[in-house]
Design an enzyme around this catalytic site. Structure first.
Site, PDB file in Angstrom:
ATOM      1  CB  THR A  42      -0.926  -0.001   1.230  1.00 47.45           C
ATOM      2  OG1 THR A  42      -1.719  -1.182   1.184  1.00 47.45           O
ATOM      3  CG2 THR A  42      -1.845   1.205   1.230  1.00 47.45           C
ATOM      4  CG  HIS A  50      -0.610   0.576  -4.623  1.00 46.50           C
ATOM      5  ND1 HIS A  50      -0.781   0.569  -5.986  1.00 46.50           N
ATOM      6  CD2 HIS A  50      -0.748  -0.700  -4.218  1.00 46.50           C
ATOM      7  CE1 HIS A  50      -1.003  -0.671  -6.387  1.00 46.50           C
ATOM      8  NE2 HIS A  50      -0.973  -1.461  -5.330  1.00 46.50           N
TER       9      HIS A  50
HETATM   10 ZN   LIG Z   1      -0.107  -2.941   5.002  1.00 44.10          ZN
END
Ligand SMILES: [Zn+2]
Ligand SMILES: [Zn+2]
Length: 339
Positions: free
Chosen positions: A39, A42
């Protein structure tokens, strides 16, 4: 104190920062280690700019020691060793009212919608803080958040003793799902293409299959006398994973979607009809999953240390991202945040 700020489009700036004193109901933590998650990658690539306010401090997988506590905080004190369950539910939406605050309609994720753990001192709501036992090292405690994800996935998948669980994707989350499924007594097969990860999982005693070299469904059928797997975890969020997942389960077998698909993939719904398959979504974790993760990590039964491939100074976050992207021999990369 120090922090690393994301300024948008792959720009990171490390430097001195002002620490936020804990207000009422808040706790300030001296961060020991913070894990780098897909994440965060990202966010770094700008894919989540709609959710973050720049300059932004990322990071939501961590361990640390409480520095000080604000007013109206009970049961936590300076010196406590802790981790954070980085969810801030609204408490008032239909999901929260139904008891599913972890997937609140207006969920704020600490480290995405709010500042995260890539700093020396992190101030968070006290309700998000969980104490950890003395016997659990702060390095391993930084893996509790992804381990809680895995515990949630395995609980949603209702993995039982003696079952065959197939994990599609052998990165950190897939590996932790394999650990948690094995703890439930399942036989685990992991499908992965990265040679380093295949070798590591093999050394840890898991059966592995490389879908670029072998027909995974044929392997599963060979293992089960043609029946199919009891439960399949899709952890790659790839079109290939979505295609493979329906080929593997037995009649009335379960599929748990863990991967975050940004675009709707093609899925063989005929297979759902034909075998009466069951599909489950699994997102983040609930408190009981964190409690389970702390118990498992503290038990010493999981080979968690083998997943930590790098520990870098906080300032080298960009190098951590580079290593993750290289797709080589990286598994979980930690940042050392304390001064
Ligand atoms: Zn995570
Ligand atoms: Zn809510």
């Amino acid at each position: 104190m120090r922090a690393v700020y994301y300024h948008g489009s792959k720009t990171l700036v490390a430097g001195e920062a002002a620490s936020v004193p804990p207000g009422p109901g808040e706790v300030r933590i001296r961060v020991a280690y913070a894990g780098i998650c897909g994440t965060d990658l990202h966010i770094y690539h700008g894919h989540m700019d709609a959710r973050v306010t720049t300059p932004h401090i990322m990071g939501h997988e961590m361990s640390g020691v409480i520095e000080d506590v604000g007013a109206e905080v009970n049961g936590l004190q300076p010196g406590d060793r802790v981790t954070v369950m980085p969810l801030h539910p609204c408490g008032d939406c239909p999901a929260c009212r139904a008891g599913y605050g972890h997937i609140c309609h207006r969920l704020k994720f600490l480290g995405i919608e709010t500042p995260g753990a890539y700093q020396t001192l992190w101030t968070v709501p006290a309700f998000a803080v969980l104490p950890i036992p003395e016997s659990l090292s702060l390095e391993l405690a930084a893996l509790l958040e992804p381990l809680a994800v895995a515990c949630h996935d395995v609980r949603i998948g209702a993995v039982q003793k003696g079952e065959l669980a197939v994990v599609i994707g052998g990165g950190p989350i897939g590996a932790l799902i394999a650990f948690a499924a094995r703890e439930n007594g399942a036989r685990v097969l992991v499908s992965e293409i990265n040679p380093y990860r295949l070798a590591l999982l093999g050394r840890l005693g898991f059966e592995t299959v490389d879908p670029s070299r072998e027909d995974v469904a044929a392997r599963v059928n060979a293992l089960t006398g043609g029946a199919g797997a009891d439960v399949v975890f899709e952890v790659t969020s790839s079109a290939a994973g979505a295609e493979l997942m329906t080929k593997l389960p037995r009649t009335r077998g379960r599929i748990v979607v863990v991967g975050i698909f940004s675009k709707p993939p093609a899925v063989d719904l005929h297979r759902f009809f034909f075998r009466e398959l069951q599909l489950f979504g699994a997102r983040v974790y609930e408190r009981e999953d964190f409690v389970r993760a702390i118990g498992l990590a503290t038990s010493g039964r999981l080979p968690l240390a083998s997943l930590i491939t790098d520990i870098l100074p906080l300032e080298r976050l960009a190098d951590g991202f580079k290593k993750m992207e290289s797709g080589g021999d990286a598994m979980k990369i930690l940042l050392r945040c304390a001064e």
